[in-house]
Write a protein that holds these residues in place. Structure first.
Motif, PDB file in Angstrom:
ATOM      1  N   LEU A  81       0.833  -1.194   0.000  1.00  0.00           N
ATOM      2  CA  LEU A  81       0.000   0.000   0.000  1.00  0.00           C
ATOM      3  C   LEU A  81       0.866   1.243   0.000  1.00  0.00           C
ATOM      4  O   LEU A  81       2.001   1.238   0.511  1.00  0.00           O
ATOM      5  CB  LEU A  81      -0.914   0.010   1.221  1.00  0.00           C
ATOM      6  N   LEU A  82       0.309   2.306  -0.533  1.00  0.00           N
ATOM      7  CA  LEU A  82       1.002   3.585  -0.564  1.00  0.00           C
ATOM      8  C   LEU A  82       1.450   3.991   0.838  1.00  0.00           C
ATOM      9  O   LEU A  82       2.584   4.410   1.046  1.00  0.00           O
ATOM     10  CB  LEU A  82       0.062   4.631  -1.167  1.00  0.00           C
ATOM     11  N   ARG A  83       0.557   3.808   1.808  1.00  0.00           N
ATOM     12  CA  ARG A  83       0.896   4.219   3.181  1.00  0.00           C
ATOM     13  C   ARG A  83       2.017   3.387   3.778  1.00  0.00           C
ATOM     14  O   ARG A  83       2.804   3.884   4.583  1.00  0.00           O
ATOM     15  CB  ARG A  83      -0.339   4.213   4.070  1.00  0.00           C
ATOM     16  N   GLN A  84       2.131   2.117   3.388  1.00  0.00           N
ATOM     17  CA  GLN A  84       3.204   1.260   3.896  1.00  0.00           C
ATOM     18  C   GLN A  84       4.563   1.750   3.405  1.00  0.00           C
ATOM     19  O   GLN A  84       5.521   1.836   4.178  1.00  0.00           O
ATOM     20  CB  GLN A  84       2.996  -0.181   3.439  1.00  0.00           C
ATOM     21  N   VAL A  85       4.633   2.034   2.121  1.00  0.00           N
ATOM     22  CA  VAL A  85       5.903   2.483   1.544  1.00  0.00           C
ATOM     23  C   VAL A  85       6.243   3.881   2.048  1.00  0.00           C
ATOM     24  O   VAL A  85       7.398   4.166   2.384  1.00  0.00           O
ATOM     25  CB  VAL A  85       5.853   2.432  -0.001  1.00  0.00           C
ATOM     26  N   ALA A  86       5.253   4.742   2.152  1.00  0.00           N
ATOM     27  CA  ALA A  86       5.477   6.099   2.669  1.00  0.00           C
ATOM     28  C   ALA A  86       6.005   6.045   4.106  1.00  0.00           C
ATOM     29  O   ALA A  86       6.922   6.797   4.459  1.00  0.00           O
ATOM     30  CB  ALA A  86       4.194   6.914   2.586  1.00  0.00           C
ATOM     31  N   ALA A  87       5.453   5.151   4.907  1.00  0.00           N
ATOM     32  CA  ALA A  87       5.920   5.012   6.293  1.00  0.00           C
ATOM     33  C   ALA A  87       7.376   4.554   6.323  1.00  0.00           C
ATOM     34  O   ALA A  87       8.169   5.053   7.130  1.00  0.00           O
ATOM     35  CB  ALA A  87       5.034   4.029   7.054  1.00  0.00           C
ATOM     36  N   TYR A  88       7.738   3.634   5.449  1.00  0.00           N
ATOM     37  CA  TYR A  88       9.119   3.159   5.372  1.00  0.00           C
ATOM     38  C   TYR A  88      10.066   4.307   5.014  1.00  0.00           C
ATOM     39  O   TYR A  88      11.176   4.397   5.537  1.00  0.00           O
ATOM     40  CB  TYR A  88       9.229   2.041   4.333  1.00  0.00           C
ATOM     41  N   LEU A  89       9.595   5.201   4.127  1.00  0.00           N
ATOM     42  CA  LEU A  89      10.405   6.348   3.710  1.00  0.00           C
ATOM     43  C   LEU A  89      10.349   7.494   4.710  1.00  0.00           C
ATOM     44  O   LEU A  89      11.106   8.448   4.604  1.00  0.00           O
ATOM     45  CB  LEU A  89       9.935   6.861   2.345  1.00  0.00           C
ATOM     46  N   ASP A  90       9.414   7.400   5.666  1.00  0.00           N
ATOM     47  CA  ASP A  90       9.161   8.461   6.645  1.00  0.00           C
ATOM     48  C   ASP A  90       8.731   9.753   5.947  1.00  0.00           C
ATOM     49  O   ASP A  90       9.228  10.837   6.261  1.00  0.00           O
ATOM     50  CB  ASP A  90      10.389   8.690   7.535  1.00  0.00           C
ATOM     51  N   ILE A  91       7.812   9.593   4.974  1.00  0.00           N
ATOM     52  CA  ILE A  91       7.223  10.741   4.292  1.00  0.00           C
ATOM     53  C   ILE A  91       5.706  10.558   4.273  1.00  0.00           C
ATOM     54  O   ILE A  91       5.202   9.463   4.479  1.00  0.00           O
ATOM     55  CB  ILE A  91       7.744  10.926   2.847  1.00  0.00           C
ATOM     56  N   ASP A  92       4.992  11.625   4.027  1.00  0.00           N
ATOM     57  CA  ASP A  92       3.541  11.569   3.912  1.00  0.00           C
ATOM     58  C   ASP A  92       3.161  10.796   2.653  1.00  0.00           C
ATOM     59  O   ASP A  92       3.826  10.902   1.636  1.00  0.00           O
ATOM     60  CB  ASP A  92       2.994  13.001   3.855  1.00  0.00           C
ATOM     61  N   GLN A  93       2.074  10.037   2.729  1.00  0.00           N
ATOM     62  CA  GLN A  93       1.689   9.250   1.558  1.00  0.00           C
ATOM     63  C   GLN A  93       1.279  10.138   0.392  1.00  0.00           C
ATOM     64  O   GLN A  93       1.401   9.732  -0.766  1.00  0.00           O
ATOM     65  CB  GLN A  93       0.616   8.232   1.896  1.00  0.00           C
ATOM     66  N   ALA A  94       0.839  11.370   0.642  1.00  0.00           N
ATOM     67  CA  ALA A  94       0.509  12.299  -0.441  1.00  0.00           C
ATOM     68  C   ALA A  94       1.768  12.647  -1.239  1.00  0.00           C
ATOM     69  O   ALA A  94       1.719  12.796  -2.468  1.00  0.00           O
ATOM     70  CB  ALA A  94      -0.141  13.565   0.107  1.00  0.00           C
ATOM     71  N   ILE A  95       2.898  12.753  -0.552  1.00  0.00           N
ATOM     72  CA  ILE A  95       4.166  13.038  -1.225  1.00  0.00           C
ATOM     73  C   ILE A  95       4.565  11.856  -2.093  1.00  0.00           C
ATOM     74  O   ILE A  95       4.962  12.029  -3.255  1.00  0.00           O
ATOM     75  CB  ILE A  95       5.272  13.390  -0.207  1.00  0.00           C
ATOM     76  N   LEU A  96       4.443  10.650  -1.569  1.00  0.00           N
ATOM     77  CA  LEU A  96       4.775   9.472  -2.362  1.00  0.00           C
ATOM     78  C   LEU A  96       3.857   9.361  -3.570  1.00  0.00           C
ATOM     79  O   LEU A  96       4.306   9.024  -4.666  1.00  0.00           O
ATOM     80  CB  LEU A  96       4.706   8.195  -1.515  1.00  0.00           C
ATOM     81  N   SER A  97       2.598   9.665  -3.393  1.00  0.00           N
ATOM     82  CA  SER A  97       1.652   9.638  -4.507  1.00  0.00           C
ATOM     83  C   SER A  97       2.082  10.618  -5.599  1.00  0.00           C
ATOM     84  O   SER A  97       2.033  10.297  -6.792  1.00  0.00           O
ATOM     85  CB  SER A  97       0.243   9.983  -4.012  1.00  0.00           C
ATOM     86  N   LYS A  98       2.524  11.801  -5.195  1.00  0.00           N
ATOM     87  CA  LYS A  98       3.003  12.792  -6.175  1.00  0.00           C
ATOM     88  C   LYS A  98       4.276  12.312  -6.869  1.00  0.00           C
ATOM     89  O   LYS A  98       4.464  12.559  -8.053  1.00  0.00           O
ATOM     90  CB  LYS A  98       3.237  14.143  -5.499  1.00  0.00           C
TER      91      LYS A  98
END
Length: 102
Positions: free
Chosen positions: A18-35
């Motif tokens: 999930l987007l939120r899983q990968v974003a958490a691993y990167l320690d960034i907001d999932q909106a940033i990863l989506s962008k």
């Protein structure tokens, strides 16, 4: 040709992450990863390295895509972009050969 964001999204989805899983691993907001995945925001080099780890992608290949995206978007609108790339390639060879000597 795929952009780095498209590569990241496709691999994340193929792994069922999930987007939120990968974003958490990167320690960034999932909106940033989506962008990042939509090529609306550029990732940092550190994020690219972490993404390669979590997504089980070859780090060097992903970094090549990341850096080539940066270069391509910087010079794409120039009429002489290909000439710029040739000169840059010569400069890289020169710099690498001189760095080895020093």
């Amino acid at each position: 040709m795929e952009k780095v964001g498209q590569i990241i999204r496709a691999k994340r989805e193929s792994l069922g992450l999930l987007l939120r899983q990968v974003a958490a691993y990167l320690d960034i907001d999932q909106a940033i990863l989506s962008k990042i995945e939509r090529s609306e925001r550029k990732p940092s080099k550190d994020n690219i390295i972490k993404l390669a780890e979590i997504l089980k992608l070859d780090k060097e290949d992903l970094l090549v895509q990341f850096i080539s995206d940066k270069i391509a978007y910087e010079i794409a609108e120039e009429d002489f972009a290909n000439k710029v790339l040739k000169v840059a390639e010569q400069k890289v060879k020169y710099l690498k050969s001189n760095l080895v000597k020093n």
